[in-house]
Design an enzyme around this catalytic site. Structure first.
Site: not given
Ligand code: PMT
Length: 405
Positions: A210, A279, A307-308, A325, A339
């Site tokens: 991504n 994901d 999901d870390i 985030f 979430k």
């Molecule tokens: O890196 P930049 O270019 O500065 O952009 C910043 C950002 C947009 C990437 C950042 O601000 C941000 O939003 N990061 C989270 C991106 C993300 O995966 O969001 P999510 O809504 O899909 O995931 C929710 C949370 O679960 C996040 O804390 C993510 O790290 C975590 N996650 C998600 C999937 C997974 N398999 N394991 C996880 O730990």
């Protein structure tokens, strides 16, 4: 390098005899590795030229609020958002009064009102003017709003008087600004931050990933280090230098990030998941480059990645505070709230990644901090300023959680 290395410092100079010291301040800030832009008030241009400041800062000098050329380049609102810190030095009694009133009738006061960054003021004026009740009330008003007052010092003045009101020497101003960023709020805490994308291989040549640049996560790691924490930064592939005083762990896939995260998060004080973790990954990775057959379609079956952050939350010795985030494009707050609960997080930081100003790779961000008891918005600012504000918020929550019986 001190705390000012690579920081965006906006130096605003108002029209007093000490304006010439603004040149020395810019030179010293550049020597500290800061990126400096300069705003000159109309009065300041009587004492020092825009060309001199441009030569010292290496950037165009900003003087007028409605300057077509400047607006075409970096307008006053962008300038306000660019800053990680704004220092007004020297600050005359008039500028201090107009700041206290919240005026925005010239570029300097407009930017001071528009910037989400911390503002510092270095007063310089005749000792009687400094002592005047009106000036003192204005200074108290600014201090009550969190504006840092740097100086003044006492001594002989250009007008022949001796007393309090001299601009603090530029070297002392730089020391004060360094200390500003050195807040020790996370002194002795162990912090784990994930940042950047993950890369999920299809074959030795192709992969799924991504647009995450890592800037948000790296800014958070830097802000936590500036606050005195021991920081472990787990990063997917990005094109950034790691912040000073941070231990970097480079990973590629979500599976690798997961292993490292669970290892480092065990018993940590704070875990911030800023990484854009894929994901899904291909069910199988081909050892050789998949050859293209004419006319066919290539079907790739994807399976779910771990999901870390949710796994970190399940650790027996989970971090005291876990902040994730939420990267959303619609119903941002509702999706983020859901979430936070689903993943077992103490805080979720919601950002709208459909907004070109705040999407992947952007220099700025605007976020909403959501906990069980509070929701707060941080307006658009540089990712560094946003990171510092997040650190202030998590440090406060962390202390409350650690005090909990
Ligand atoms: O890196 P930049 O270019 O500065 O952009 C910043 C950002 C947009 C990437 C950042 O601000 C941000 O939003 N990061 C989270 C991106 C993300 O995966 O969001 P999510 O809504 O899909 O995931 C929710 C949370 O679960 C996040 O804390 C993510 O790290 C975590 N996650 C998600 C999937 C997974 N398999 N394991 C996880 O730990």
């Amino acid at each position: 390098m001190g705390q000012l290395n690579q920081r965006h410092i906006l130096v605003a100079i108002s029209g007093g005899i000490a304006a010439y010291k603004g040149a020395e301040l810019v030179r010293l800030l550049k020597k500290q590795g800061a990126l400096v832009r300069v705003v000159l008030s109309r009065g300041a241009t009587e004492f020092i030229t825009p060309l001199t400041m441009q030569a010292l800062s290496g950037e165009p000098t900003h003087t007028e609020l409605l300057d077509e050329a400047a607006e075409a380049g970096m307008g006053h609102i962008e300038l306000a958002r660019w800053a990680d810190l704004m220092i007004i030095a020297p600050a005359t009694a008039d500028v201090i009064a107009r700041l206290a009133q919240g005026r925005a009738d010239d570029l300097l006061t407009t930017v001071a009102l528009a910037t989400p960054a911390p503002v510092a003021v270095a007063p310089a004026m005749n000792q009687q003017m400094w002592a005047h009740a009106a000036t003192q009330e204005n200074i108290q008003m600014l201090a009550s709003r969190g504006i840092q007052i740097v100086g003044p010092s006492a001594g002989e003045q250009a007008c022949g008087d001796v007393g309090l009101g001299r601009l603090l020497e530029p070297e002392a101003i730089v020391i004060a600004l360094n200390q500003r960023f050195d807040n020790r709020l996370l002194e002795g805490r162990r912090v784990v931050v994930t940042a950047g994308p993950t890369v999920e291989a299809i074959d030795p040549v192709r992969y799924l990933s991504n647009h995450s640049s890592g800037k948000m996560g790296y800014a958070l790691a830097g802000a936590c280090a500036d606050a005195g924490a021991q920081v472990e930064l787990i990063s997917g592939p990005v094109h950034l230098d790691p912040p000073d005083r941070v231990t970097l762990h480079l990973v590629t896939s979500a599976a690798e990030m997961c292993v490292r995260a669970l290892e480092l998060a065990d018993g940590a004080d704070l875990f911030i998941g800023a990484a854009a973790v894929a994901d899904y990954r291909p069910e199988s990775t081909s050892a050789d480059k998949i050859k293209k057959q004419a006319g066919d379609t290539l079907v790739i079956t994807l399976v779910e990645n771990p999901d870390i952050i949710a796994s970190v939350s399940q650790l027996a010795n989970r971090p005291v505070l876990i902040a994730g985030f939420a990267a959303e494009t619609n119903s941002v707050m509702d999706h983020a709230r859901e979430k936070r609960l689903r993943k077992g997080l103490d805080m979720i930081i919601a950002n709208d990644v459909s907004d070109p100003d705040t999407t992947f790779g952007a220099e700025q961000n605007a976020v909403h901090l959501i906990t069980e008891t509070e929701e707060r918005s941080l307006p658009l600012a540089s990712k560094r300023v946003i990171a510092e504000q997040i650190v202030l918020a998590v440090a406060d929550s962390l202390e409350r959680l650690l005090r909990r019986p």
